[in-house]
Design a protein around this motif. Structure first.
Motif, short mmCIF file in Angstrom:
data_model
loop_
_atom_site.label_atom_id
_atom_site.label_comp_id
_atom_site.label_asym_id
_atom_site.label_seq_id
_atom_site.Cartn_x
_atom_site.Cartn_y
_atom_site.Cartn_z
N MET A 22 19.03 -16.32 51.00
CA MET A 22 19.52 -16.55 49.64
C MET A 22 19.70 -15.22 48.88
SD MET A 22 20.48 -18.92 47.59
CE MET A 22 20.74 -19.24 45.86
N LYS A 23 18.71 -14.35 49.03
CA LYS A 23 18.81 -13.05 48.36
C LYS A 23 20.01 -12.26 48.88
CE LYS A 23 13.92 -12.45 47.24
NZ LYS A 23 12.71 -11.61 47.44
N ARG A 24 20.23 -12.39 50.21
CA ARG A 24 21.36 -11.66 50.81
C ARG A 24 22.69 -12.20 50.26
NH1 ARG A 24 21.25 -10.79 57.15
NH2 ARG A 24 19.44 -9.60 56.42
N LEU A 37 27.37 -11.48 46.66
CA LEU A 37 28.18 -11.90 45.50
C LEU A 37 28.22 -10.82 44.42
CD1 LEU A 37 27.06 -15.64 45.16
CD2 LEU A 37 29.28 -14.77 45.96
N ILE A 38 27.10 -10.18 44.21
CA ILE A 38 27.06 -9.10 43.22
C ILE A 38 27.96 -7.95 43.66
CG2 ILE A 38 25.58 -7.32 42.19
CD1 ILE A 38 23.30 -9.37 42.25
N LEU A 39 27.89 -7.60 44.93
CA LEU A 39 28.73 -6.52 45.46
C LEU A 39 30.21 -6.88 45.36
CD1 LEU A 39 26.65 -5.44 48.60
CD2 LEU A 39 26.98 -4.14 46.48
N LEU A 40 30.52 -8.15 45.66
CA LEU A 40 31.91 -8.61 45.56
C LEU A 40 32.39 -8.53 44.12
CD1 LEU A 40 34.43 -9.88 46.83
CD2 LEU A 40 33.37 -12.13 46.45
N PHE A 41 31.54 -8.95 43.19
CA PHE A 41 31.88 -8.90 41.77
C PHE A 41 32.13 -7.46 41.33
CE2 PHE A 41 30.50 -8.39 37.34
CZ PHE A 41 31.37 -9.26 36.71
#
Length: 313
Positions: free
Chosen positions: A1-3, A8-12
C-alpha cells in the motif's frame, strides 16, 4: 500500500512538473505575450502628455510612432468596454503628466449597447488587480494568468510553431483596403451586428454608458488631466446605411450633448462624418477601422486640432 501511494505521489509530481515546464514554454511564445495586444501593458511610460482609451477604433485609429514632439500612449484594446477603460485609467493615471490629455472614445456601438464582460475578461486577469475586474474567480486567475496552458487549447501548438515577432504589433499588415462591393457587404453586416437585439439595452444602456464615461471624466478632473471626447472616422458607406435608422443619429448626437452640457468646457471632436476621411476608402481596412495610412493621417489631424484649440502646446 505504501509503495502504491509513493508511486501515485511520484506520478502526480511528474505530471505537475511536466505541465509547469510546458506552461513556461507557452508563456514564452510570442503568441501568448501579444495575445489580445496585452503585451503593451508590460512597460507603460510615465509623463504621458496624450493618451487614448477605447475599443478597436482607438487601438487601430491612433498610431503614435511618427509623433515625436509629445509623449503619447494607446491604452485601447479591441472591444474594450467603458468599464475597463475606467479601470485602466485608474491603474495608470499616475503615468500621465499634469494637464495631460485623456482621449475617451465614443463609437456608434457605445451609445445604448452593453457588452458581455465575460467575453473579454480573460485579458484583464493579466493586466489589472483582482479588485478591478467585474468578476473574479481563483480558477480563472490561474487559467488566464498564472497557468494559461490550462486554457490554451489548440494554441498550445504555438510552442512548436510560434508567430513571428513582427506580428506582435497591432499594426502589422494593416495596409489593405476593401473594394467597393466588399466594403458595402461589410457595412451591411456591421450595421446588423451593431443593431441586433443582443447587447442592446436602450435607455438603460444609454444611462450606464453615460455614467461610466462620467466617472472617467471625474477621475481626470480630480487629477488635473484634460478629458477629450472623440469619435473616430467611419466610411460614408456605413454612415449612409445608418441614415436609414431615423432614430440613430439624433440619439448619437444627444449622447455627446448630454456629456458636454454636464461638464463645462468639455470638448467633443466628432470625425465620424469628416469627409477628409469618410470618403477616402483607402484610409480604411473595412467600414469603420482605419488602416495604417488612415491612422497616421488621423492621429496627425487630431493632434493638429488639439494644438489649434490650445489643448496641446
Amino acid at each position: 500500500m505504501k509503495r502504491l501511494i509513493l508511486k501515485l505521489i511520484l506520478l502526480f509530481v511528474l505530471v505537475i512538473s511536466t505541465l509547469a515546464i510546458v506552461n513556461q514554454l507557452y508563456i514564452r511564445t510570442n503568441y501568448w505575450k501579444a495575445e489580445n495586444n496585452v503585451n503593451k501593458f508590460n512597460d507603460i511610460p510615465y509623463n504621458i502628455e496624450l493618451g487614448n482609451f477605447g475599443s478597436s477604433h482607438g487601438l487601430y485609429g491612433f498610431k503614435y510612432d511618427k509623433i515625436q514632439d509629445i509623449k503619447t500612449y494607446n491604452f485601447a484594446l479591441s472591444s474594450q468596454p467603458y468599464y475597463y477603460d475606467l479601470q485602466l485609467l485608474r491603474k495608470y493615471i499616475d503615468h500621465f503628466e499634469k494637464n495631460g490629455v485623456v482621449i475617451i472614445l465614443i463609437s456608434y456601438f457605445d451609445i445604448t449597447r452593453r457588452p458581455n464582460y465575460a467575453s473579454y475578461r480573460s485579458r484583464y486577469y493579466r493586466i489589472l488587480p483582482k479588485s478591478s475586474l467585474d468578476s473574479w474567480s481563483p480558477w480563472e486567475a490561474i487559467c488566464y494568468n498564472k497557468f494559461p496552458i490550462l486554457s490554451a487549447k489548440l494554441n498550445i501548438l504555438k510552442i512548436i510553431h510560434d508567430v513571428p515577432v513582427k506580428t506582435m504589433s497591432p499594426y502589422y499588415n494593416r495596409t489593405t483596403f476593401m473594394d467597393e462591393k466588399n466594403l458595402y457587404d461589410y457595412c451591411i453586416e456591421k450595421h446588423k451586428s451593431w443593431t441586433s437585439p443582443e447587447g442592446e439595452k436602450g435607455k438603460i444602456g444609454y444611462d450606464m454608458n453615460i455614467s461610466e464615461i462620467s466617472l472617467m471624466i471625474d477621475l481626470c478632473l480630480a487629477h488635473e488631466l484634460i478629458p477629450i471626447l472623440i469619435t473616430t472616422p467611419v466610411t460614408d458607406v456605413l454612415n449612409e446605411i445608418y441614415e436609414n435608422d431615423i432614430d440613430f443619429f439624433p440619439t448619437f448626437e444627444k449622447f455627446s450633448r448630454d456629456l458636454t452640457s454636464k461638464y463645462e468646457g468639455l470638448i467633443y471632436l466628432d470625425y465620424s462624418r469628416n469627409e477628409k476621411f469618410s470618403k477616402n476608402h483607402e484610409f480604411f481596412c473595412d467600414g469603420d477601422h482605419l488602416n495604417n495610412m488612415g491612422a497616421d493621417a488621423f492621429t496627425k489631424q487630431v493632434i493638429s486640432d488639439l494644438k489649434q484649440i490650445g489643448i496641446i502646446k
